[in-house]
Motif scaffolding. Structure first.
Motif, PDB file in Angstrom:
ATOM      1  N   CYS A 254     -68.775 -85.042  83.274  1.00 28.77           N
ATOM      2  CA  CYS A 254     -69.141 -84.199  84.412  1.00 28.77           C
ATOM      3  C   CYS A 254     -68.010 -83.188  84.588  1.00 28.77           C
ATOM      4  O   CYS A 254     -66.900 -83.554  84.972  1.00 28.77           O
ATOM      5  CB  CYS A 254     -69.302 -85.060  85.665  1.00 28.77           C
ATOM      6  SG  CYS A 254     -69.518 -84.133  87.194  1.00 28.77           S
ATOM      7  N   ASN A 255     -68.284 -81.948  84.256  1.00 29.63           N
ATOM      8  CA  ASN A 255     -67.261 -80.907  84.356  1.00 29.63           C
ATOM      9  C   ASN A 255     -66.968 -80.579  85.816  1.00 29.63           C
ATOM     10  O   ASN A 255     -67.887 -80.276  86.583  1.00 29.63           O
ATOM     11  CB  ASN A 255     -67.716 -79.644  83.635  1.00 29.63           C
ATOM     12  CG  ASN A 255     -67.769 -79.814  82.136  1.00 29.63           C
ATOM     13  OD1 ASN A 255     -67.078 -80.667  81.580  1.00 29.63           O
ATOM     14  ND2 ASN A 255     -68.590 -79.017  81.474  1.00 29.63           N
TER      15      ASN A 255
ATOM     16  N   ALA B 236     -74.919 -75.212  95.990  1.00 28.31           N
ATOM     17  CA  ALA B 236     -75.557 -76.195  96.873  1.00 28.31           C
ATOM     18  C   ALA B 236     -75.777 -77.522  96.144  1.00 28.31           C
ATOM     19  O   ALA B 236     -76.299 -77.558  95.026  1.00 28.31           O
ATOM     20  CB  ALA B 236     -76.886 -75.654  97.374  1.00 28.31           C
ATOM     21  N   GLY B 237     -75.314 -78.602  96.772  1.00 26.14           N
ATOM     22  CA  GLY B 237     -75.485 -79.928  96.194  1.00 26.14           C
ATOM     23  C   GLY B 237     -74.431 -80.300  95.171  1.00 26.14           C
ATOM     24  O   GLY B 237     -74.415 -81.430  94.673  1.00 26.14           O
TER      25      GLY B 237
ATOM     26  N   PRO C 103     -69.295 -75.743  85.428  1.00 29.84           N
ATOM     27  CA  PRO C 103     -69.065 -76.967  86.190  1.00 29.84           C
ATOM     28  C   PRO C 103     -70.359 -77.619  86.674  1.00 29.84           C
ATOM     29  O   PRO C 103     -71.335 -76.943  86.993  1.00 29.84           O
ATOM     30  CB  PRO C 103     -68.250 -76.479  87.390  1.00 29.84           C
ATOM     31  CG  PRO C 103     -68.756 -75.088  87.623  1.00 29.84           C
ATOM     32  CD  PRO C 103     -69.036 -74.536  86.238  1.00 29.84           C
ATOM     33  N   HIS C 104     -70.333 -78.943  86.700  1.00 30.78           N
ATOM     34  CA  HIS C 104     -71.375 -79.702  87.384  1.00 30.78           C
ATOM     35  C   HIS C 104     -71.003 -79.908  88.856  1.00 30.78           C
ATOM     36  O   HIS C 104     -71.872 -80.153  89.692  1.00 30.78           O
ATOM     37  CB  HIS C 104     -71.554 -81.069  86.719  1.00 30.78           C
ATOM     38  CG  HIS C 104     -71.908 -80.983  85.265  1.00 30.78           C
ATOM     39  ND1 HIS C 104     -70.960 -81.124  84.262  1.00 30.78           N
ATOM     40  CD2 HIS C 104     -73.093 -80.754  84.653  1.00 30.78           C
ATOM     41  CE1 HIS C 104     -71.557 -81.002  83.084  1.00 30.78           C
ATOM     42  NE2 HIS C 104     -72.843 -80.771  83.284  1.00 30.78           N
TER      43      HIS C 104
ATOM     44  N   PHE D 172     -70.110 -89.058  92.159  1.00 27.97           N
ATOM     45  CA  PHE D 172     -70.922 -87.897  91.790  1.00 27.97           C
ATOM     46  C   PHE D 172     -71.039 -87.811  90.271  1.00 27.97           C
ATOM     47  O   PHE D 172     -72.132 -87.614  89.725  1.00 27.97           O
ATOM     48  CB  PHE D 172     -70.314 -86.617  92.355  1.00 27.97           C
ATOM     49  CG  PHE D 172     -71.182 -85.398  92.151  1.00 27.97           C
ATOM     50  CD1 PHE D 172     -72.054 -84.969  93.144  1.00 27.97           C
ATOM     51  CD2 PHE D 172     -71.136 -84.689  90.957  1.00 27.97           C
ATOM     52  CE1 PHE D 172     -72.864 -83.860  92.954  1.00 27.97           C
ATOM     53  CE2 PHE D 172     -71.943 -83.575  90.750  1.00 27.97           C
ATOM     54  CZ  PHE D 172     -72.807 -83.165  91.756  1.00 27.97           C
ATOM     55  N   ALA D 173     -69.916 -87.967  89.576  1.00 28.42           N
ATOM     56  CA  ALA D 173     -69.904 -87.852  88.118  1.00 28.42           C
ATOM     57  C   ALA D 173     -70.765 -88.923  87.461  1.00 28.42           C
ATOM     58  O   ALA D 173     -71.365 -88.692  86.397  1.00 28.42           O
ATOM     59  CB  ALA D 173     -68.472 -87.931  87.602  1.00 28.42           C
ATOM     60  N   GLU D 174     -70.843 -90.085  88.090  1.00 25.76           N
ATOM     61  CA  GLU D 174     -71.645 -91.189  87.557  1.00 25.76           C
ATOM     62  C   GLU D 174     -73.118 -91.072  87.926  1.00 25.76           C
ATOM     63  O   GLU D 174     -73.923 -91.935  87.545  1.00 25.76           O
ATOM     64  CB  GLU D 174     -71.088 -92.525  88.062  1.00 25.76           C
ATOM     65  CG  GLU D 174     -69.731 -92.860  87.470  1.00 25.76           C
ATOM     66  CD  GLU D 174     -69.100 -94.105  88.088  1.00 25.76           C
ATOM     67  OE1 GLU D 174     -68.163 -94.650  87.471  1.00 25.76           O
ATOM     68  OE2 GLU D 174     -69.512 -94.525  89.195  1.00 25.76           O
TER      69      GLU D 174
END
Length: 215
Positions: free
Chosen positions: A4-5, A104-105, A83-84, A187-189
């Motif tokens: 997750c960047n 957003a989000g 980026p994510h 978030f990354a997971e």
């Protein structure tokens, strides 16, 4: 699990940035800090990023004609890293609605109070003046309302009778360095997301106070 960047925005010393760098160094965390961007060339957090081998960029807001022009350039700089997630870690700029909508989000912030209490500045002083028995910090999704987005996680701590704004700030910082890396990892997971009814963790809508993490 795919990386997750993450792009981190800072304006100062970057102690929360350091906590994020440390948490992503273990190898089992899918969050990958691609870049750190600052609006101040003298921000010490840039040195932290360079020491960790992370790309850095400086965009001096004083070189732009207004907030919209600065935010447009900032979006361009951020999106170059695909980026994510974009993480605000002491980024002392009020963001334009267009910037917030663009991410957003996938835009997180940390705030040194138990939101919705004490939005804005001087949170520790205000908590003491109000005689609060508890204080703490909050991680939230960023919306167009300043310090007003859905809460992901909070860490409450007791206020002690002899606390000063400085001692309270020190203990809140410890909690910030605990919950911000945790929220970013969630978030990354794929566990933490912004849903229609607020922040969601593992598919469940969180309460208005977010996930409460007490010592």
């Amino acid at each position: 699990m795919a990386d997750c960047n993450v792009v981190v925005l800072i304006s100062g010393s970057g102690s929360n940035l350091q906590a994020l760098i440390d948490s992503t160094a273990s190898g089992d965390n899918p969050a990958h800090i691609r870049a750190v961007i600052s609006n101040r060339a003298d921000a010490y957090g840039l040195q932290r990023a360079k020491a960790a081998g992370i790309d850095t960029r400086v965009l001096d807001h004083k070189q732009f004609d207004g907030r919209e022009a600065f935010d447009a350039a900032l979006v361009e700089a951020i999106d170059a890293f695909e980026p994510h997630l974009v993480v605000l870690a002491g980024f002392m700029r009020i963001l334009t609605p267009g910037f917030v909508r663009h991410y957003a989000g996938r835009l997180l912030n940390i705030h040194p109070s138990l939101l919705p209490k004490y939005k804005g500045l001087h949170t520790h002083q205000r908590a003491l003046e109000a005689g609060d028995s508890e204080h703490g910090c909050s991680v939230h999704f960023v919306t167009e309302e300043l310090d007003g987005g859905p809460l992901a996680v909070q860490a409450p701590i007791p206020v002690q009778s002899d606390d000063t704004p400085e001692t309270l700030a020190q203990r809140v910082h410890v909690q910030e360095h605990r919950i911000y890396p945790l929220a970013v990892r969630w978030f990354a997971e794929g566990r933490l997301r912004l849903g229609d009814n607020g922040a969601e963790l593992d598919g469940q809508t969180l309460p208005p106070t977010g996930q409460q993490l007490r010592n």
